[in-house]
Design an enzyme around this catalytic site. Sequence first.
Site, PDB file in Angstrom:
ATOM      1  CG  HIS A 165      -1.775  -1.302   1.440  1.00  0.00           C
ATOM      2  ND1 HIS A 165      -2.973  -1.634   0.882  1.00  0.00           N
ATOM      3  CD2 HIS A 165      -1.369  -2.178   2.204  1.00  0.00           C
ATOM      4  CE1 HIS A 165      -3.296  -2.884   1.258  1.00  0.00           C
ATOM      5  NE2 HIS A 165      -2.388  -3.324   2.161  1.00  0.00           N
ATOM      6  CB  SER A 286      11.414  22.955 -15.331  1.00  0.00           C
ATOM      7  OG  SER A 286      10.604  24.104 -15.408  1.00  0.00           O
ATOM      8  CD  GLU A 299       7.106  12.409 -15.298  1.00  0.00           C
ATOM      9  OE1 GLU A 299       6.428  12.772 -14.544  1.00  0.00           O
ATOM     10  OE2 GLU A 299       7.865  13.118 -15.888  1.00  0.00           O
TER      11      GLU A 299
END
Length: 470
Positions: A165, A286, A299
């Site tokens: 979890h 970025s 990703e």
Amino acid sequence: MSSIEQETGKSPLWHGRFASGPSEKALAFETSIHIDSRMAADDIAGSVAHAGMLGKCGIITGEDADKIVSSLKKIASELENGTLTIDSNAEDIHSFIEGVLTDRLGDVGRKVHTGRSRNDQIALDERLYLRRVLPALGSSIMTLVDTLVRIAKVHLDTLMPGYTHLQRAQPVTLAHHLCAWCWALVRDKGRLDDALTRIDVMPLGSGALAGSGLPLDRQAVAAELGFSAITDNSLDAVSDRDYCLETVSALSILMTHLSRFCEEIVIWSTEEFKFIELSEAWSTGSSIMPQKKNPDFAELIRGRTGRVYGNLIALLTMMKGLPLSYNRDLQEDKESLFSALDISSSCLSVFTDMIATATWNGKRMEACCSGGHANATDLADYLVKKGLPFRTAHAVAARVVRECIDSGLTDIRSLPFDRLQSHSELLEKDIYDILDPRAGVTVRDLPGGPNPQRVQVQIDKLTALVHGSL
Ligand code: ARG
């Protein structure tokens, strides 16, 4: 159609029945050359075997067969070295190759399609193509396993929290965690190998749907092309796309594994976790936030997984309403199949480079094993070894954890001994050593467990699998 057009093979293979034929727009809609041209070598290999068999069986003369075979081989080498380029106006790869052959050999070239249909031809081409590319993909999977095993070898003793979890559960090691992904990848390789056993069946001789009245030698073609068997039913042979479904299913599961691992990498790269630092070669920045170093490649792999699933759903949906036998819908299989193959192989390659160049923060992982009470099960097991029923031991350990939480302590080992013992007389001073995360890993000494010696067994087994397959 003028006879010269027929001669040069510029019109569709099936133009004879038509007075004027479909519009340009219609032809542009149905063409597949931009997709299926990657099977040129396979299409030629199939035609070479077919023509050779036609000659040996006396269906065409041996002389004609020889001419066809050597011309096809020349076309193959010209395509390979770039002296011949694929005409993007051809209807499909079969038409293009046959067109060039006919251009060069005239009537002899027009014999290559004897006893054959594009329906069994495409089924053969796809099987040949998959037989060619899937082993390479399997090797890439094992290269990734090899990469992970190399990292695991140096981190046999690097403790890290194991999670359920996404909550700290019990301590494991980085090696154990990495080996877990290796086993998933080994199964992925197994699924591709398994798919290959059913791909290894030769469909030519099934014709459009009902075989051929000509005395073709199907076994000879299969032997020539190195297939283990021939298909058993001509209707099935031209309709079956299980090999596409199986391949893309296997790739979807592979991508699931890569995607889940990428999810961990994204999480582990955060300031909060800091378990891993990706190399600059496999990170991006970025445009607005100067401090950022983002795990974009993990990703993107996670994101592209959805496209492979999409290809699987497209294939399943394409198949679900098709009556026997060939239906033109089947032409749409290639875009999904090739897309799934391309995405999977580029993701595998990028993932391997990304993980190979990452830096692992073992100190941080080990530090995270303390706090969060990941050793509470060991307290319970200690009491079990002293004869307490597990359920009672669990309750005692839970009360100890509650006392720690109420007193603001993050580790059971911070509790003074008298307070610890107030929960059970059976607790003695050696419990402090038992509650050390490293002891927690060492004690888990069953086959498949995180004890470093047990993980070494996994590593040896994985290494043997890697060496046996690369
Ligand atoms: N391009 C077709 C395909 O990929 C080849 C078979 C064409 N057959 C036909 N009956 N139109 O499936």
